[in-house]
Design a protein around this motif. Structure first.
Motif, PDB file in Angstrom:
ATOM      1  N   LEU A  65      11.241 -25.905 -31.562  1.00  0.00           N
ATOM      2  CA  LEU A  65       9.873 -26.326 -31.243  1.00  0.00           C
ATOM      3  C   LEU A  65       8.888 -25.912 -32.332  1.00  0.00           C
ATOM      4  N   THR A  66       9.034 -24.712 -32.861  1.00  0.00           N
ATOM      5  CA  THR A  66       8.182 -24.276 -33.971  1.00  0.00           C
ATOM      6  C   THR A  66       8.360 -25.200 -35.173  1.00  0.00           C
ATOM      7  N   THR A  67       9.605 -25.526 -35.461  1.00  0.00           N
ATOM      8  CA  THR A  67       9.920 -26.377 -36.602  1.00  0.00           C
ATOM      9  C   THR A  67       9.361 -27.781 -36.424  1.00  0.00           C
ATOM     10  N   LEU A  68       9.640 -28.381 -35.283  1.00  0.00           N
ATOM     11  CA  LEU A  68       9.206 -29.768 -35.069  1.00  0.00           C
ATOM     12  C   LEU A  68       7.693 -29.892 -34.961  1.00  0.00           C
ATOM     13  N   THR A  69       7.040 -28.947 -34.278  1.00  0.00           N
ATOM     14  CA  THR A  69       5.584 -29.050 -34.161  1.00  0.00           C
ATOM     15  C   THR A  69       4.915 -28.873 -35.521  1.00  0.00           C
ATOM     16  N   THR A  70       5.459 -28.003 -36.347  1.00  0.00           N
ATOM     17  CA  THR A  70       4.903 -27.840 -37.691  1.00  0.00           C
ATOM     18  C   THR A  70       5.109 -29.106 -38.507  1.00  0.00           C
ATOM     19  N   PHE A  71       6.324 -29.648 -38.477  1.00  0.00           N
ATOM     20  CA  PHE A  71       6.625 -30.861 -39.250  1.00  0.00           C
ATOM     21  C   PHE A  71       5.770 -32.036 -38.779  1.00  0.00           C
ATOM     22  N   ILE A  72       5.736 -32.262 -37.475  1.00  0.00           N
ATOM     23  CA  ILE A  72       4.971 -33.397 -36.934  1.00  0.00           C
ATOM     24  C   ILE A  72       3.466 -33.196 -37.155  1.00  0.00           C
ATOM     25  N   GLY A  73       3.006 -31.956 -37.051  1.00  0.00           N
ATOM     26  CA  GLY A  73       1.598 -31.672 -37.290  1.00  0.00           C
ATOM     27  C   GLY A  73       1.178 -31.940 -38.730  1.00  0.00           C
ATOM     28  N   LEU A  74       2.112 -31.812 -39.665  1.00  0.00           N
ATOM     29  CA  LEU A  74       1.795 -32.052 -41.077  1.00  0.00           C
ATOM     30  C   LEU A  74       1.954 -33.516 -41.491  1.00  0.00           C
ATOM     31  N   LEU A  75       2.616 -34.330 -40.674  1.00  0.00           N
ATOM     32  CA  LEU A  75       2.831 -35.744 -41.032  1.00  0.00           C
ATOM     33  C   LEU A  75       1.532 -36.506 -41.305  1.00  0.00           C
ATOM     34  N   PRO A  76       0.471 -36.336 -40.496  1.00  0.00           N
ATOM     35  CA  PRO A  76      -0.763 -37.068 -40.830  1.00  0.00           C
ATOM     36  C   PRO A  76      -1.313 -36.721 -42.216  1.00  0.00           C
ATOM     37  N   MET A  77      -1.192 -35.468 -42.609  1.00  0.00           N
ATOM     38  CA  MET A  77      -1.680 -35.092 -43.934  1.00  0.00           C
ATOM     39  C   MET A  77      -0.787 -35.676 -45.029  1.00  0.00           C
ATOM     40  N   ILE A  78       0.524 -35.654 -44.785  1.00  0.00           N
ATOM     41  CA  ILE A  78       1.459 -36.187 -45.781  1.00  0.00           C
ATOM     42  C   ILE A  78       1.250 -37.685 -45.985  1.00  0.00           C
ATOM     43  N   THR A  79       0.945 -38.402 -44.912  1.00  0.00           N
ATOM     44  CA  THR A  79       0.788 -39.860 -45.005  1.00  0.00           C
ATOM     45  C   THR A  79      -0.647 -40.293 -45.312  1.00  0.00           C
ATOM     46  N   GLU A  80      -1.552 -39.333 -45.444  1.00  0.00           N
ATOM     47  CA  GLU A  80      -2.959 -39.645 -45.739  1.00  0.00           C
ATOM     48  C   GLU A  80      -3.078 -40.287 -47.120  1.00  0.00           C
ATOM     49  N   THR A  81      -3.906 -41.311 -47.205  1.00  0.00           N
ATOM     50  CA  THR A  81      -4.064 -42.023 -48.474  1.00  0.00           C
ATOM     51  C   THR A  81      -5.407 -41.772 -49.147  1.00  0.00           C
ATOM     52  N   SER A  82      -6.314 -41.049 -48.494  1.00  0.00           N
ATOM     53  CA  SER A  82      -7.633 -40.826 -49.088  1.00  0.00           C
ATOM     54  C   SER A  82      -7.517 -39.916 -50.306  1.00  0.00           C
TER      55      SER A  82
END
Length: 165
Positions: free
Chosen positions: A103-120
């Motif tokens: 859960l720690t791993t997945l929540t961290t990974f999923i929480g960072l996905l919006p930043m990784i996919t950000e195009t601004s």
């Protein structure tokens, strides 16, 4: 280089005092390079260069790796105090701590996905840091579930209580 060695030594001393063991902190510190490997793989997969900020992600990743490893090793030690054999203790520790670590791993990974996919343009300099943390933690979790229990079983127990420390 000197500051890095001082930091690693300080981490070792803190872990040794928490775990009351001389060898278990070495097991935890041995997992950190695998997190770095995951970070590099993430950068390669997504086509990003490793930057200075990527290293900040690796530092944050190291903290999460250490925390996840402590969670697993602490439960292993609790089972060993109940005179459970090493192999059974390692298997049970992974079984009982799998969900919290996952859960720690997945929540961290999923929480960072919006930043990784950000195009601004504003987010572009933070993306390498997020990649380091997200992919490093995914790879390190696999290693924590496989390598840490193996090293605990193979390792000689040199608890501080036994050696008079």
């Amino acid at each position: 280089a000197n500051n890095f060695l001082i930091a690693v030594l300080a981490i070792y001393v803190l872990l040794a005092s928490i775990l009351r063991s001389y060898s278990q902190p070495l097991i935890i510190l041995a997992i950190i390079p695998f997190g770095l490997t995951g970070s590099v793989i993430g950068h390669l997969l997504l086509g990003f260069d490793m930057t200075f900020l990527s290293l900040f992600g690796v530092v944050a990743l190291s903290g999460v790796i250490i925390n996840d490893s402590i969670v697993l090793i602490d439960y292993f030690n609790q089972l060993r105090l109940e005179n459970t054999d090493k192999v059974t203790s390692a298997i049970e520790a992974v079984r009982r701590r799998f969900r919290p670590i996952l859960l720690t791993t997945l929540t961290t990974f999923i929480g960072l996905l919006p930043m990784i996919t950000e195009t601004s343009m504003q987010a572009q300099f933070l993306i390498p840091m997020a990649i380091s943390l997200a992919f490093g933690i995914m790879f390190a979790a696999l290693v924590i579930f496989l390598l840490v229990p193996a090293l605990l079983v193979l390792g000689r127990e040199n608890r501080m209580e036994e050696s008079g420390g």
